[in-house]
Structures are given as C-alpha cells and as structure tokens.
Write an enzyme that holds these catalytic residues in place. Structure first.
Site, PDB file in Angstrom:
ATOM      1  CB  SER A  28      -0.918   0.012   1.228  1.00  0.00           C
ATOM      2  OG  SER A  28      -0.172   0.283   2.403  1.00  0.00           O
ATOM      3  CE  LYS A  69       0.944   1.843   9.050  1.00  0.00           C
ATOM      4  NZ  LYS A  69       0.335   2.390   7.823  1.00  0.00           N
ATOM      5  CB  SER A 121       0.341   3.487   4.667  1.00  0.00           C
ATOM      6  OG  SER A 121       1.246   2.426   4.909  1.00  0.00           O
ATOM      7  CB  SER A 160      -0.763   6.179   7.249  1.00  0.00           C
ATOM      8  OG  SER A 160      -0.176   5.255   8.143  1.00  0.00           O
TER       9      SER A 160
END
Length: 301
Positions: free
Chosen positions: A87, A144, A89, A249
């Site tokens: 993705s 992250k 994010s 996100s």
C-alpha cells in the site's frame, strides 16, 4: 505478510531433518544388512557401495532439501526476511511494488513460531522504519515509522507532530519540553490523493531526516482518533508509529500502540522495485510488472 509461511517452513524443515536422522540411525543400517545378506553367498567380501540397497524416494528427497530449507529458515528467521510493500501508507519513502529486506535481529532474536525473544540485540529508535504484527489482527504485518518510545508524550495537532521525550528526573523543570518536529516544505503536486495534490515535507526526528506527505484538506476530527484524543502517552513496553503518508495511513493515531512483543524487525533496504503502470483496460494481468525502478534499489532512510 503473515507468518504462516514461517510456520510451514519450520514444519517442513523439521520433517525432512527427522527423516534424514531416522534413516541414518535405523533404516540405512537395515538396508546395508539386507544387501549384504542378498549378495553374501556370491562373494566373500562385499563393499559398502555394492551391499547397500537404493535409497527410498522419500529419504532421498529429504536429504536433498533439508540443507537448503535449514539455510533459508535460519536466514529469514534470524537475519533478513523479504517483504513486499502492498500500500501507499509509507509514501514517498516506500512505494507500492518495493520489495524490502527486514533486519530480523535488530530488535532481538526471536523463535520463528511462538516469537519468544531468545537474545536481546537492540531496541527501536525514533525514526526507525519498523515491521510489526498489527495489534488488532496479529496475523498481518504492518510497516510504519517509529515516532514515540516508551514514556514519550506525543501530540498530533493541525497535522503537526509534537514530541516530549520520556523523562525520569524528579524535577520536571529539568525535563525536555514538548516541541514540534522540524518540518521543511519541499514541493507540491508530485503525488495525489483523490485528485488532491499532496504536500511533501522533510521531517526531522532526532538525528533522522525523512520525507512525509500531507494532504492540505482539514485534519481528521479528534473523535476518530484513538481514545478520541490528539495526545498520546506511550506506555512502557510499547511504541507509537506513524505512516509517512500522514493522511493515508492507519497507524497509532487510530488504534494505539505497538507492543514490543509484536516487533518483527527493521526495514533496511530495497532489493528490487517494480512498476505497475498499466491501464485498467489492458488485457495483461495487473500483477505483472511494467518495469523496474533501478534508482530505488538501496538503503532506506
């Protein structure tokens, strides 16, 4: 990026190794004895090569694959494991189609099945890009950037991140103050979200500088955030993480903190990056790459 493959790899490796061991201890001597018995009447001296019967297919396969499986198991369980970015994010740092290497020993050596820490090798630092088991659905792997360490106070206001590092001083006046992370505007319009041009900034946290994206639209209401608040105090043994694509996100702002036990490792490099720029009308399957982004191969900031 679930760990089903890790469990499967452990099972297959142990099974092939067990077959090899049983053959060495029990079945091979029996085959050799049977071979000697069959040809003993024809020759007084029989070499091992002549006397031993052919290997069963299962044993032969186990002997061939066990060393390879054992090497792969050790490599991806304790050293480096490949992951694919699914993705956007973490844009612009990581793009869809990036294949990354995650350093598994960065945050401690763990067994590949129960994920129990065996050896302490380090802790996350602010600015690290970490892969972890999603706390709300542990069979999923998330990636992250680490923003807050245990004891840190984080405030997210008007799309600006404020940080107050943890302090154990008895006199609170000697503790660091709540300060905004340094931001420097770079450009606008390189990336888009729902036709809205995104703003690109350089954000500084500690000694780490990285790129983030922000949508100029109004911020998300507080009621949608974790515990309905824009202020977060990181519990002991947990971490606060954010995606670099701040308005696209799902991260600690929405579901809370990452337990230390959920950490998988630190993303350290992009080993290949594929493009998938194909129109929806194309007859070619969408999972087939259209090109390779060689300029993206290398270390991750």
């Amino acid at each position: 990026m679930a760990n089903y493959f890790s469990i499967f790899l452990v099972v297959v490796t142990l099974a092939s190794g067990l077959i090899w061991l049983l053959d060495h201890l029990f079945w091979a001597p029996k085959r050799k004895a049977a071979g000697v018995s069959d040809v003993g009447a024809a020759s007084a001296s029989v070499s091992d090569d002549v006397a031993e019967a052919p290997l069963p297919a299962v044993v032969d396969t186990a002997q061939q694959i066990f060393p390879v499986l054992a090497f792969v198991l050790v490599l991806r369980s304790f050293l480096y494991e490949p992951f694919q970015i699914p993705s956007g994010s973490m844009m612009p740092t990581l793009l869809v189609g990036d294949f990354i290497l995650v350093e598994k020993f960065a945050y401690g050596l763990k067994d590949p099945v129960w994920r129990t820490k065996l050896v302490e090798t380090g802790q996350p630092e602010r600015g690290d890009i970490a892969v972890f088991k999603y706390p709300e659905q542990p069979n999923l792997d998330y990636i992250k950037r680490v923003i807050g360490l245990p004891g840190d106070r984080i405030v997210y206001r008007d799309k600006q991140v404020y940080l107050q590092p943890a302090c154990e001083a008895e006199n609170q006046q000697n503790c660091p103050k709540l300060e905004p992370l340094s931001l420097e505007f770079e450009k606008r319009g390189e990336y888009y979200q729902n036709l809205m041009p995104l703003e690109r900034y350089t954000e500084t946290i500690g000694d780490t500088q990285h790129q983030i994206l922000r949508n100029p639209l109004p911020p998300i209401p507080s009621r949608h955030l974790y515990n309905g608040s824009r202020e977060f105090v990181v519990p002991e043994g947990h971490y606060f993480v954010l995606g670099d694509n701040r308005d696209n996100s799902r991260d600690s702002r929405f579901w809370g903190f990452v337990p230390e036990a959920n950490l998988v490792g630190q993303a350290v490099a992009i080993w290949i990056s594929f493009e998938f720029d194909r129109p929806p009308s194309s007859w070619v399957p969408g999972w087939i790459p259209t090109g390779i982004r060689f300029e993206r191969i290398g270390g991750i900031e």
